[in-house]
Design an enzyme around this catalytic site. Structure first.
Site, PDB file in Angstrom:
ATOM      1  CE1 TYR A  53      -4.014   1.931   0.240  1.00  0.00           C
ATOM      2  CE2 TYR A  53      -3.043   2.968   2.169  1.00  0.00           C
ATOM      3  CZ  TYR A  53      -4.022   2.919   1.197  1.00  0.00           C
ATOM      4  OH  TYR A  53      -5.025   3.861   1.193  1.00  0.00           O
ATOM      5  CG  ASN A 125     -15.892   1.460   0.799  1.00  0.00           C
ATOM      6  OD1 ASN A 125     -14.936   0.973   0.225  1.00  0.00           O
ATOM      7  ND2 ASN A 125     -16.542   0.807   1.733  1.00  0.00           N
TER       8      ASN A 125
END
Length: 192
Positions: A53, A125
């Protein structure tokens, strides 16, 4: 003491995540301690544990980048929040623990009408959907977006962003019961 999912090295989450006992975090000025209530598992969490990441914490680290907590304790000088108040830590590393300490500047109060499950996912999200639709694809009025997994949290966010930005979505889903849900949410077309 508190329980937390911690990793001391990067790798497959099933191999490197360990349930450990850690001291309950202490507070400093301008900080709030949260008793974490919900912690979603996002691809970004797993990618961070794998070491791929964009942001790598110092190891050992408690996993988790998003969640919902209840204010458990207030540090010196904190007047913006109250004990028992529901909040979301923004940019908080270590949400996969029973407790998390955050600066008040990084907390967002959750309104009473928003369910815990929705609030716990309010950062990753929606931000993912916004960056995809607005910053990367630059979708605007009259454009179409075709998306698979439209019933996912990101997919539902994209449908709502489409309403704000006046583009349309063609949404692909696997379950028939999602068709009407996504049409009601504002999807232009839904195929199962």
């Amino acid at each position: 003491m508190m329980r937390a999912l911690q990793f001391e090295e990067v790798g497959l989450p099933a191999h490197v995540l360990k349930l450990v006992e850690l001291p309950k975090p202490e507070l400093g000025p301008g900080e709030v301690r949260l008793r974490m209530r919900l912690r979603p598992i996002n691809p970004s969490d797993l990618l961070q544990v794998k070491g791929v990441y964009g942001r790598r914490p110092a190891l050992p680290a408690v996993a988790g980048l998003e969640g919902l907590g209840v204010v458990d304790a207030l540090g010196p000088g904190v007047a913006e929040f109250a004990l028992g108040q529901r909040v979301v830590p923004m940019g908080g590393q270590g949400t996969w623990a029973e407790y998390l300490v955050s600066s008040v500047e990084n907390l967002v109060a959750i309104p009473d009408g928003l369910a815990d499950e929705a609030a716990a996912q309010v950062i990753v999200n929606p931000l993912t959907a916004w960056i995809l639709a607005v910053e990367e694809l630059r979708l605007g009025e009259g454009a179409w977006l075709v998306q698979t997994a439209a019933g996912s949290s990101v997919g539902r966010c994209l449908i709502q962003i489409a309403q704000l930005r006046a583009f349309r979505t063609l949404n692909l889903v696997r379950r028939p019961e999602e068709v009407q849900e996504l049409l009601d949410l504002g999807g232009a077309a839904v195929l199962c």
